[in-house]
Design a protein around this motif. Structure first.
Motif, PDB file in Angstrom:
ATOM      1  N   ALA A 109       5.434  -8.348  -5.784  1.00 33.05           N
ATOM      2  CA  ALA A 109       5.969  -8.176  -4.430  1.00 33.05           C
ATOM      3  C   ALA A 109       7.353  -7.535  -4.479  1.00 33.05           C
ATOM      4  O   ALA A 109       7.670  -6.661  -3.661  1.00 33.05           O
ATOM      5  N   GLY A 110       8.173  -7.937  -5.437  1.00 32.98           N
ATOM      6  CA  GLY A 110       9.488  -7.317  -5.600  1.00 32.98           C
ATOM      7  C   GLY A 110       9.390  -5.852  -5.978  1.00 32.98           C
ATOM      8  O   GLY A 110      10.112  -5.006  -5.444  1.00 32.98           O
ATOM      9  N   TYR A 111       8.467  -5.531  -6.877  1.00 31.01           N
ATOM     10  CA  TYR A 111       8.266  -4.136  -7.281  1.00 31.01           C
ATOM     11  C   TYR A 111       7.794  -3.288  -6.105  1.00 31.01           C
ATOM     12  O   TYR A 111       8.317  -2.197  -5.859  1.00 31.01           O
ATOM     13  N   VAL A 112       6.816  -3.775  -5.356  1.00 27.99           N
ATOM     14  CA  VAL A 112       6.283  -3.025  -4.216  1.00 27.99           C
ATOM     15  C   VAL A 112       7.367  -2.851  -3.153  1.00 27.99           C
ATOM     16  O   VAL A 112       7.511  -1.774  -2.572  1.00 27.99           O
ATOM     17  N   GLY A 113       8.147  -3.901  -2.899  1.00 33.12           N
ATOM     18  CA  GLY A 113       9.233  -3.791  -1.921  1.00 33.12           C
ATOM     19  C   GLY A 113      10.274  -2.772  -2.340  1.00 33.12           C
ATOM     20  O   GLY A 113      10.718  -1.953  -1.527  1.00 33.12           O
ATOM     21  N   VAL A 147      12.675   2.738  -1.959  1.00 37.46           N
ATOM     22  CA  VAL A 147      13.121   3.948  -2.651  1.00 37.46           C
ATOM     23  C   VAL A 147      12.295   5.154  -2.218  1.00 37.46           C
ATOM     24  O   VAL A 147      12.833   6.239  -1.997  1.00 37.46           O
ATOM     25  N   MET A 148      10.994   4.971  -2.117  1.00 40.95           N
ATOM     26  CA  MET A 148      10.088   6.062  -1.745  1.00 40.95           C
ATOM     27  C   MET A 148       9.230   5.608  -0.572  1.00 40.95           C
ATOM     28  O   MET A 148       8.087   5.195  -0.756  1.00 40.95           O
ATOM     29  N   PRO A 149       9.748   5.663   0.651  1.00 41.97           N
ATOM     30  CA  PRO A 149       8.990   5.134   1.793  1.00 41.97           C
ATOM     31  C   PRO A 149       7.655   5.850   2.010  1.00 41.97           C
ATOM     32  O   PRO A 149       6.706   5.247   2.494  1.00 41.97           O
ATOM     33  N   TRP A 150       7.563   7.086   1.628  1.00 46.19           N
ATOM     34  CA  TRP A 150       6.311   7.829   1.791  1.00 46.19           C
ATOM     35  C   TRP A 150       5.213   7.303   0.882  1.00 46.19           C
ATOM     36  O   TRP A 150       4.037   7.520   1.146  1.00 46.19           O
ATOM     37  N   SER A 151       5.568   6.593  -0.199  1.00 42.25           N
ATOM     38  CA  SER A 151       4.557   6.108  -1.142  1.00 42.25           C
ATOM     39  C   SER A 151       3.751   4.940  -0.584  1.00 42.25           C
ATOM     40  O   SER A 151       2.677   4.642  -1.077  1.00 42.25           O
ATOM     41  N   ALA A 181      -2.057  -0.955   3.111  1.00 47.44           N
ATOM     42  CA  ALA A 181      -3.123  -1.913   3.411  1.00 47.44           C
ATOM     43  C   ALA A 181      -3.660  -2.568   2.153  1.00 47.44           C
ATOM     44  O   ALA A 181      -3.920  -3.774   2.128  1.00 47.44           O
ATOM     45  N   SER A 182      -3.790  -1.805   1.073  1.00 46.58           N
ATOM     46  CA  SER A 182      -4.317  -2.397  -0.148  1.00 46.58           C
ATOM     47  C   SER A 182      -3.300  -3.303  -0.825  1.00 46.58           C
ATOM     48  O   SER A 182      -3.663  -4.268  -1.475  1.00 46.58           O
ATOM     49  N   GLU A 183      -2.022  -3.022  -0.671  1.00 49.08           N
ATOM     50  CA  GLU A 183      -0.989  -3.867  -1.278  1.00 49.08           C
ATOM     51  C   GLU A 183      -0.904  -5.214  -0.574  1.00 49.08           C
ATOM     52  O   GLU A 183      -0.622  -6.225  -1.197  1.00 49.08           O
ATOM     53  N   THR A 184      -1.134  -5.222   0.724  1.00 46.79           N
ATOM     54  CA  THR A 184      -1.034  -6.478   1.465  1.00 46.79           C
ATOM     55  C   THR A 184      -2.350  -7.231   1.495  1.00 46.79           C
ATOM     56  O   THR A 184      -2.419  -8.310   2.032  1.00 46.79           O
ATOM     57  N   GLY A 185      -3.396  -6.618   0.944  1.00 43.36           N
ATOM     58  CA  GLY A 185      -4.682  -7.286   0.895  1.00 43.36           C
ATOM     59  C   GLY A 185      -5.556  -7.002   2.102  1.00 43.36           C
ATOM     60  O   GLY A 185      -6.593  -7.611   2.278  1.00 43.36           O
TER      61      GLY A 185
END
Length: 111
Positions: A86-90, A95-99, A105-109
């Motif tokens: 979660a820290g890495y994804v945040g 840093v790269m909002p476009w990513s 949707a897949s990151e949040t499940g």
């Protein structure tokens, strides 16, 4: 059931720490190959070294990414891993909002 589907189901049944070990095995093989390829290129074998490093990065990006997608749900059951992820994804999203647009949707499940 195809061979690939059978292997995927067996991998999905592994526990979280077994999944982590399974993910670490290809990393332990691929990462040193990147250094070996630099050594080979440094000895004057530019084409061989370049081919080796391209192959190592391809394995790293394609196979490890696919394997991580299969074992990530099990790894997320580990509290410390879920917090780190979660820290890495945040951080990545700041840093790269476009990513985060296509993978949010897949990151949040939800995907």
């Amino acid at each position: 059931m195809t061979l690939v589907a059978g292997v995927r189901r067996r991998i999905q049944r592994l526990g979280p720490y077994q999944s982590m070990v399974l993910l670490a095995i290809p990393v332990a093989v691929v990462e040193p190959l990147k250094f070996v390829s630099l050594f080979v290129a440094g000895k004057g074998h530019w084409l061989t070294g370049t081919g080796m490093i391209v192959a190592a990065y391809a394995v790293s990006l394609l196979i490890l990414e696919r394997l991580f997608r299969v074992v990530r749900p099990r790894l997320m059951t580990l509290g410390w891993f879920a917090r780190l992820w979660a820290g890495y994804v945040g951080l990545r999203n700041r840093v790269m909002p476009w990513s985060s647009r296509s993978t949010e949707a897949s990151e949040t499940g939800r995907g």
